[in-house]
Write an enzyme that holds these catalytic residues in place. Sequence first.
Site, PDB file in Angstrom:
ATOM      1  N   ASN A  10     -47.966  27.767  86.828  1.00  8.36           N
ATOM      2  CA  ASN A  10     -46.355  27.568  87.875  1.00  8.36           C
ATOM      3  C   ASN A  10     -45.594  28.150  87.287  1.00  8.36           C
ATOM      4  O   ASN A  10     -45.323  27.930  86.276  1.00  8.36           O
ATOM      5  CB  ASN A  10     -46.919  26.141  87.841  1.00  8.36           C
ATOM      6  CG  ASN A  10     -45.043  25.670  88.474  1.00  8.36           C
ATOM      7  OD1 ASN A  10     -44.466  27.033  89.582  1.00  8.36           O
ATOM      8  ND2 ASN A  10     -44.888  24.919  88.500  1.00  8.36           N
ATOM      9  N   TRP A  11     -45.178  29.601  87.985  1.00  9.94           N
ATOM     10  CA  TRP A  11     -44.124  30.435  87.245  1.00  9.94           C
ATOM     11  C   TRP A  11     -42.958  30.066  87.370  1.00  9.94           C
ATOM     12  O   TRP A  11     -42.248  30.844  86.956  1.00  9.94           O
ATOM     13  CB  TRP A  11     -44.824  31.903  88.212  1.00  9.94           C
ATOM     14  CG  TRP A  11     -45.785  32.486  87.626  1.00  9.94           C
ATOM     15  CD1 TRP A  11     -46.970  31.536  87.099  1.00  9.94           C
ATOM     16  CD2 TRP A  11     -45.459  33.491  87.922  1.00  9.94           C
ATOM     17  NE1 TRP A  11     -47.927  33.103  86.808  1.00  9.94           N
ATOM     18  CE2 TRP A  11     -47.998  33.937  87.653  1.00  9.94           C
ATOM     19  CE3 TRP A  11     -45.827  34.773  89.168  1.00  9.94           C
ATOM     20  CZ2 TRP A  11     -47.989  35.508  87.483  1.00  9.94           C
ATOM     21  CZ3 TRP A  11     -46.340  35.884  88.467  1.00  9.94           C
ATOM     22  CH2 TRP A  11     -47.340  36.296  88.497  1.00  9.94           C
ATOM     23  N   LYS A  12     -42.386  28.742  88.250  1.00 17.42           N
ATOM     24  CA  LYS A  12     -41.376  28.245  87.971  1.00 17.42           C
ATOM     25  C   LYS A  12     -40.783  29.456  89.157  1.00 17.42           C
ATOM     26  O   LYS A  12     -41.158  30.417  90.533  1.00 17.42           O
ATOM     27  CB  LYS A  12     -41.089  27.578  87.376  1.00 17.42           C
ATOM     28  CG  LYS A  12     -41.933  26.622  86.933  1.00 17.42           C
ATOM     29  CD  LYS A  12     -41.335  25.526  85.399  1.00 17.42           C
ATOM     30  CE  LYS A  12     -42.101  25.231  84.689  1.00 17.42           C
ATOM     31  NZ  LYS A  12     -41.632  24.093  84.387  1.00 17.42           N
ATOM     32  N   GLU A 169     -48.442  14.803  85.429  1.00 13.54           N
ATOM     33  CA  GLU A 169     -47.557  15.646  84.817  1.00 13.54           C
ATOM     34  C   GLU A 169     -46.827  14.416  84.292  1.00 13.54           C
ATOM     35  O   GLU A 169     -45.214  14.354  85.102  1.00 13.54           O
ATOM     36  CB  GLU A 169     -46.737  16.611  85.939  1.00 13.54           C
ATOM     37  CG  GLU A 169     -47.743  17.379  86.350  1.00 13.54           C
ATOM     38  CD  GLU A 169     -47.455  18.484  86.733  1.00 13.54           C
ATOM     39  OE1 GLU A 169     -47.821  20.551  85.980  1.00 13.54           O
ATOM     40  OE2 GLU A 169     -46.738  19.199  87.685  1.00 13.54           O
ATOM     41  N   GLY A 175     -42.166  20.879  79.824  1.00 12.33           N
ATOM     42  CA  GLY A 175     -41.588  22.138  79.319  1.00 12.33           C
ATOM     43  C   GLY A 175     -41.125  21.688  78.253  1.00 12.33           C
ATOM     44  O   GLY A 175     -39.785  21.807  77.694  1.00 12.33           O
ATOM     45  N   SER A 214     -47.087  20.900  79.121  1.00  9.63           N
ATOM     46  CA  SER A 214     -46.892  22.440  77.875  1.00  9.63           C
ATOM     47  C   SER A 214     -48.393  22.421  77.522  1.00  9.63           C
ATOM     48  O   SER A 214     -48.673  21.812  76.453  1.00  9.63           O
ATOM     49  CB  SER A 214     -46.505  21.132  76.837  1.00  9.63           C
ATOM     50  OG  SER A 214     -44.973  20.683  77.194  1.00  9.63           O
ATOM     51  N   GLY A 235     -46.924  25.327  83.191  1.00  7.28           N
ATOM     52  CA  GLY A 235     -46.232  26.432  83.360  1.00  7.28           C
ATOM     53  C   GLY A 235     -46.076  27.225  82.543  1.00  7.28           C
ATOM     54  O   GLY A 235     -45.999  28.213  82.926  1.00  7.28           O
ATOM     55  N   GLY A 236     -44.655  26.850  81.813  1.00  2.38           N
ATOM     56  CA  GLY A 236     -44.310  28.334  80.694  1.00  2.38           C
ATOM     57  C   GLY A 236     -45.614  29.259  79.793  1.00  2.38           C
ATOM     58  O   GLY A 236     -45.015  29.858  80.218  1.00  2.38           O
TER      59      GLY A 236
HETATM   60  C1  PEP Z   1     -45.406  22.198  85.095  1.00  4.27           C
HETATM   61  O1  PEP Z   1     -44.173  23.348  85.231  1.00  4.27           O
HETATM   62  O2  PEP Z   1     -45.810  21.535  86.018  1.00  4.27           O
HETATM   63  C2  PEP Z   1     -45.341  22.502  83.753  1.00  4.27           C
HETATM   64  C3  PEP Z   1     -46.725  21.749  83.442  1.00  4.27           C
HETATM   65  O3  PEP Z   1     -45.269  22.667  83.082  1.00  4.27           O
HETATM   66  P1  PEP Z   1     -45.322  23.350  81.465  1.00  4.27           P
HETATM   67  O4  PEP Z   1     -46.481  24.094  81.423  1.00  4.27           O
HETATM   68  O5  PEP Z   1     -43.960  24.626  81.021  1.00  4.27           O
HETATM   69  O6  PEP Z   1     -44.710  22.223  80.261  1.00  4.27           O
END
Ligand code: PEP
Length: 253
Positions: A10-12, A169, A175, A214, A235-236
Amino acid sequence: MARKKFVCGNWKMHRTAAEARALVRELRAAAEPLADRVDVAVAPPFTALFAVAAELAGSRIGLSAQNLHWESQGAFTGEVSAPMLVDAGCRYVLCGHSERRQFFGDTDEAVQKKTRAALAAGLHPVVCVGETLPERESGRTLEVVGRQVRAALSGLTPAQVGSLTVAYEPVWAIGTGKTATSAQAQEVHAAIRAILRELAQGVADSVRILYGGSVKPDNAAELLSQPDVDGALVGGASLKAADFTGIIQGAIR
Ligand code: PEP
């Protein structure tokens, strides 16, 4: 039952179209050879979907959107519909990501409508659920996640449930660098699986339940070794081709 693992990035709200093309080119070079053993997808912002779809032509890496509106067209300024996402080359769409729930008012009802609209257009929804820190600390995790899953999936046929993915999640892990332990993740994933059995007996064991929060190359293998953790929503770490590839490798080990 053996479920093929699924890792979705997920590049947000990151990357212009040109930057997205460069990232996906790098990712394709590194991860394409792994994509027959693990299903892989990336979810760029709307503005980069066409560019990334072009870059992924002929690839086994799938394209996802991050959100949609439940109507197929109309006077909904700023929104994007499921048929438009199909037109842009998407196979998947995230529904009810916690950032949508937290910052943009996505309710359980909205998530249900989005899930239905995605399915009606032939997309595979990735339905996101998860508890906040106060909800976990007050012992309400399973109640909250159960409510979100039941709401999103209510009224779906078993075949429809069979074509979606659930992503657990925990909001406190997104994040933040804090990850659920593999035991915490497995507990919630098993509870979600039990609800899926109630709602769609015949297909529950084939539905993939991803963990998100994360996930990094150094914790992916441990999390994804749990019996009901069928992949990761990242995400990140999905913004760096090497890290995302490391997580995909963690799904294979
Ligand atoms: C997400 O955006 O769904 C996510 C899990 O972000 P991160 O991996 O950065 O916690």
